[in-house]
Design a protein around this motif. Structure first.
Motif, PDB file in Angstrom:
ATOM      1  N   GLN A 122      -4.777   4.948  -6.496  1.00 24.75           N
ATOM      2  CA  GLN A 122      -5.025   5.140  -5.068  1.00 24.75           C
ATOM      3  C   GLN A 122      -6.520   5.120  -4.776  1.00 24.75           C
ATOM      4  O   GLN A 122      -6.957   4.537  -3.777  1.00 24.75           O
TER       5      GLN A 122
ATOM      6  N   LEU B 298       0.839   4.223  -2.700  1.00 25.52           N
ATOM      7  CA  LEU B 298       0.546   5.601  -2.282  1.00 25.52           C
ATOM      8  C   LEU B 298       1.673   6.557  -2.638  1.00 25.52           C
ATOM      9  O   LEU B 298       1.437   7.719  -2.952  1.00 25.52           O
ATOM     10  N   ARG B 299       2.927   6.081  -2.592  1.00 23.35           N
ATOM     11  CA  ARG B 299       4.075   6.920  -2.954  1.00 23.35           C
ATOM     12  C   ARG B 299       4.087   7.250  -4.441  1.00 23.35           C
ATOM     13  O   ARG B 299       4.632   8.258  -4.858  1.00 23.35           O
TER      14      ARG B 299
ATOM     15  N   ARG C 115      -3.329   9.027  -8.621  1.00 27.35           N
ATOM     16  CA  ARG C 115      -4.596   9.190  -7.880  1.00 27.35           C
ATOM     17  C   ARG C 115      -5.637   8.148  -8.282  1.00 27.35           C
ATOM     18  O   ARG C 115      -6.427   7.722  -7.462  1.00 27.35           O
TER      19      ARG C 115
ATOM     20  N   ALA D  36       0.831  -1.204   0.000  1.00 26.94           N
ATOM     21  CA  ALA D  36       0.000   0.000   0.000  1.00 26.94           C
ATOM     22  C   ALA D  36       0.865   1.254   0.000  1.00 26.94           C
ATOM     23  O   ALA D  36       0.587   2.211  -0.734  1.00 26.94           O
TER      24      ALA D  36
END
Length: 181
Positions: free
Chosen positions: A144, A136-137, A141, A132
């Motif tokens: 995510q 996320l890094r 978008r 995760a």
């Protein structure tokens, strides 16, 4: 090709032989070995392979090993990856089956297995958090959002994992992947 097959076989033999907890524990180790150390694949490619392996029948680790092997050395690589992955658990299960009665009645073994279950739960949670965090890094978008939606549905509904994976894949295709075809 023989050198790659041998490296793949030995890497999977070591990883499979020294890792408890299944596919989600071994995946970060596979990323470290095949992406970071050998440079065969990227971490994202291994995550994609993991998602596909999770949606496929069978053990996640074996499915990822098949994909890595096939990518690196075709059918021979897939076979080497599978053999390296299944031989250690096969050997352990063979020994345990020979000594089943002694193992099943032992309170010491029961206590060890209980502790091992706790350690595996932590290792799986750590692997999920690492996957995760990497997603996320990345800053994408769309990915995510899909991850968040699937996580929320998984935690709040009784929808099966296969359906969540299929829905996530379909959503990704609809929103971003159609142009790739």
């Amino acid at each position: 090709m023989g050198k790659i097959c041998w490296k793949l076989f030995t890497a999977m033999l070591i990883l499979s032989g020294l890792t408890f907890g299944g596919g989600f524990v071994i995946i970060p180790l596979m990323q470290r070995r095949f992406a970071d150390e050998l440079g065969w694949l990227t971490r994202e490619e291994i995550l994609d392979m993991t998602a596909f392996a999770r949606a496929s029948p069978g053990a996640v680790t074996v499915n990822v090993a098949v994909q890595v092997g096939a990518r690196m050395a075709g059918a021979a690589g897939a076979l080497c990856g599978v053999l390296g992955t299944i031989l250690p658990p096969l050997a352990v299960l063979s020994v345990i089956s020979l000594c089943y009665e002694a193992f099943s009645a032992s309170p010491v073994i029961a206590a060890l297995l209980y502790g091992l279950r706790l350690a595996v739960a932590v290792a799986v949670a750590d692997a999920a958090a690492a996957m995760a965090a990497e997603l996320l890094r990345g800053g994408d978008r769309l990915r995510q959002s899909v991850m968040g939606a699937v996580l929320l549905l998984s935690l709040t509904t009784g929808i099966g994992t296969v359906y969540l994976l299929a829905g996530g894949a379909l959503l990704g295709w609809l929103l971003a992947g159609r142009d790739a075809l």
